[in-house]
Design a protein around this motif. Sequence first.
Motif, mmCIF file in Angstrom:
data_model
loop_
_atom_site.group_PDB
_atom_site.id
_atom_site.type_symbol
_atom_site.label_atom_id
_atom_site.label_comp_id
_atom_site.label_asym_id
_atom_site.label_seq_id
_atom_site.Cartn_x
_atom_site.Cartn_y
_atom_site.Cartn_z
ATOM 1 N N UNK A 1 0.838 -1.196 0.000
ATOM 2 C CA UNK A 1 0.000 0.000 0.000
ATOM 3 C C UNK A 1 0.876 1.250 0.000
ATOM 4 N N UNK A 2 0.511 2.204 -0.850
ATOM 5 C CA UNK A 2 1.260 3.453 -0.901
ATOM 6 C C UNK A 2 0.885 4.363 0.246
ATOM 7 N N UNK A 3 1.757 4.499 1.204
ATOM 8 C CA UNK A 3 1.542 5.382 2.351
ATOM 9 C C UNK A 3 2.535 6.531 2.245
ATOM 10 N N UNK A 4 2.022 7.744 2.301
ATOM 11 C CA UNK A 4 2.869 8.933 2.191
ATOM 12 C C UNK A 4 2.889 9.675 3.520
ATOM 13 N N UNK A 5 4.066 10.152 3.876
ATOM 14 C CA UNK A 5 4.230 10.959 5.086
ATOM 15 C C UNK A 5 4.300 12.421 4.680
ATOM 16 N N UNK A 6 3.357 13.210 5.167
ATOM 17 C CA UNK A 6 3.300 14.644 4.863
ATOM 18 C C UNK A 6 3.878 15.383 6.062
ATOM 19 N N UNK A 7 5.062 15.949 5.885
ATOM 20 C CA UNK A 7 5.731 16.620 7.006
ATOM 21 C C UNK A 7 5.116 17.975 7.335
ATOM 22 N N UNK A 8 4.423 18.587 6.378
ATOM 23 C CA UNK A 8 3.732 19.862 6.630
ATOM 24 C C UNK A 8 2.273 19.716 6.200
ATOM 25 N N UNK A 9 1.472 19.033 7.008
ATOM 26 C CA UNK A 9 0.084 18.761 6.611
ATOM 27 C C UNK A 9 -0.760 20.013 6.456
ATOM 28 N N UNK A 10 -0.333 21.139 7.056
ATOM 29 C CA UNK A 10 -1.114 22.371 6.913
ATOM 30 C C UNK A 10 -1.100 22.895 5.486
ATOM 31 N N UNK A 11 -0.206 22.363 4.634
ATOM 32 C CA UNK A 11 -0.143 22.785 3.239
ATOM 33 C C UNK A 11 -1.145 22.025 2.362
ATOM 34 N N UNK A 12 -1.798 20.993 2.915
ATOM 35 C CA UNK A 12 -2.767 20.239 2.147
ATOM 36 C C UNK A 12 -4.074 21.012 2.016
ATOM 37 N N UNK A 13 -4.766 20.784 0.906
ATOM 38 C CA UNK A 13 -6.032 21.443 0.626
ATOM 39 C C UNK A 13 -7.112 20.378 0.518
ATOM 40 N N UNK A 14 -8.256 20.622 1.128
ATOM 41 C CA UNK A 14 -9.362 19.670 1.060
ATOM 42 C C UNK A 14 -9.897 19.582 -0.364
ATOM 43 N N UNK A 15 -10.176 18.333 -0.782
ATOM 44 C CA UNK A 15 -10.688 18.094 -2.127
ATOM 45 C C UNK A 15 -12.048 17.416 -2.096
ATOM 46 N N UNK A 16 -12.664 17.329 -0.911
ATOM 47 C CA UNK A 16 -13.967 16.720 -0.771
ATOM 48 C C UNK A 16 -13.888 15.242 -0.465
ATOM 49 N N UNK A 17 -14.921 14.726 0.234
ATOM 50 C CA UNK A 17 -15.020 13.303 0.560
ATOM 51 C C UNK A 17 -13.831 12.796 1.374
ATOM 52 N N UNK B 1 6.387 22.146 -0.937
ATOM 53 C CA UNK B 1 6.076 22.909 0.268
ATOM 54 C C UNK B 1 5.493 22.008 1.350
ATOM 55 N N UNK B 2 4.685 21.022 0.941
ATOM 56 C CA UNK B 2 4.111 20.088 1.905
ATOM 57 C C UNK B 2 5.135 19.059 2.383
ATOM 58 N N UNK B 3 6.248 18.914 1.642
ATOM 59 C CA UNK B 3 7.316 17.974 1.988
ATOM 60 C C UNK B 3 6.746 16.560 2.155
ATOM 61 N N UNK B 4 6.261 16.012 1.042
ATOM 62 C CA UNK B 4 5.641 14.688 1.045
ATOM 63 C C UNK B 4 6.690 13.639 0.685
ATOM 64 N N UNK B 5 6.807 12.625 1.533
ATOM 65 C CA UNK B 5 7.781 11.560 1.329
ATOM 66 C C UNK B 5 7.080 10.209 1.412
ATOM 67 N N UNK B 6 7.469 9.242 0.582
ATOM 68 C CA UNK B 6 6.878 7.903 0.701
ATOM 69 C C UNK B 6 7.359 7.217 1.966
ATOM 70 N N UNK B 7 6.512 6.354 2.494
ATOM 71 C CA UNK B 7 6.897 5.589 3.675
ATOM 72 C C UNK B 7 8.033 4.644 3.314
ATOM 73 N N UNK B 8 9.145 4.658 4.048
ATOM 74 C CA UNK B 8 10.263 3.757 3.728
ATOM 75 C C UNK B 8 9.823 2.297 3.764
#
Length: 300
Positions: free
Chosen positions: A208-224, A234-241
């Motif tokens: 399963x693709x799990x991503x770690x978002x180091x700055x979650x406040x940069x995410x924008x809601x997309x519904x559902x 800016x969100x500093x998204x990295x895949x789970x090792x």
Amino acid sequence: MLRGLYTAASGMITEQRRHDTVTQNIANINTPGYKQVNSINRSFPDMLVSLMGDKQSGYAKRIGKLTTGVFAEESMSSFVQGDLRETGKASNFALMTSLSLNDPATGQPIPFDASGKYVSEDGEVIYRPEAFFAVMDNNDEVRYTRDGNFTVTANGELRTSTGQRVLNNQGNPIVLAQGQSLEYMQSDAQGNLFTYDDTGTRVDVATLGVSVVNRPQELVRDGNGVFRAKDPEAADIQPLPQQGLEGVQVRQGYLEGSNIDTAQAMVDLLAAQRAYESNQKVIQFYDKSLEKAVNEIGRV
């Protein structure tokens, strides 16, 4: 007097948005992985009011400050961990996260508060990193969600409850081979899906693709219950090792519930309604005062 009308009107608009935000939260109490939205209000800049002096002396008497109203500046998502509910279904997955972050200056773990936020001595706001399932919408855009209520289509695609394709750790949609079923698969804490053949040998299926978002406040809601990153850097998204990460666990047979505090939501709902009614009464008072000034005083 008109300034008071504007101030009360801005208060009504702000409380209406606050009311709508709380209503949205209450409507999603039973939505798996839903993250509560908090309405952030700010006041307009204060105005310094002075009594102008005569031209000769130039003396101006300071009266004081005038508050010019309030406005709903933004809506912030709270990424606090929701309660895990055991379903017993092999197609249900939940993320258990308790990530930590070290202060670069001291090297010590940052003491985040209950909401996952920390304010440093110099006023910098730092948010705790969060983990999400990586999914892909119909436009082939990567999105992020905590809703692990997955299903398998007729052609073997693993999808979310809203129809988005679940990605693996390589960023590709997960497609099960013919004859494979999630009901007979297991998952470890890193999200590795596997099964056993007739000889008892483990067969790895996907991760399963799990991503770690180091700055979650940069995410924008997309519904559902889905988020998108306007700027992934800016969100500093990295895949789970592949070896996993301390503080992130995938739990099969569980669903994460919403993190909404029902009691607090009802209190906020009533508070917004009462504040709206108070501003409404202020506008009615100003309306009657203007009517009296125009129809009675102005007639004299």
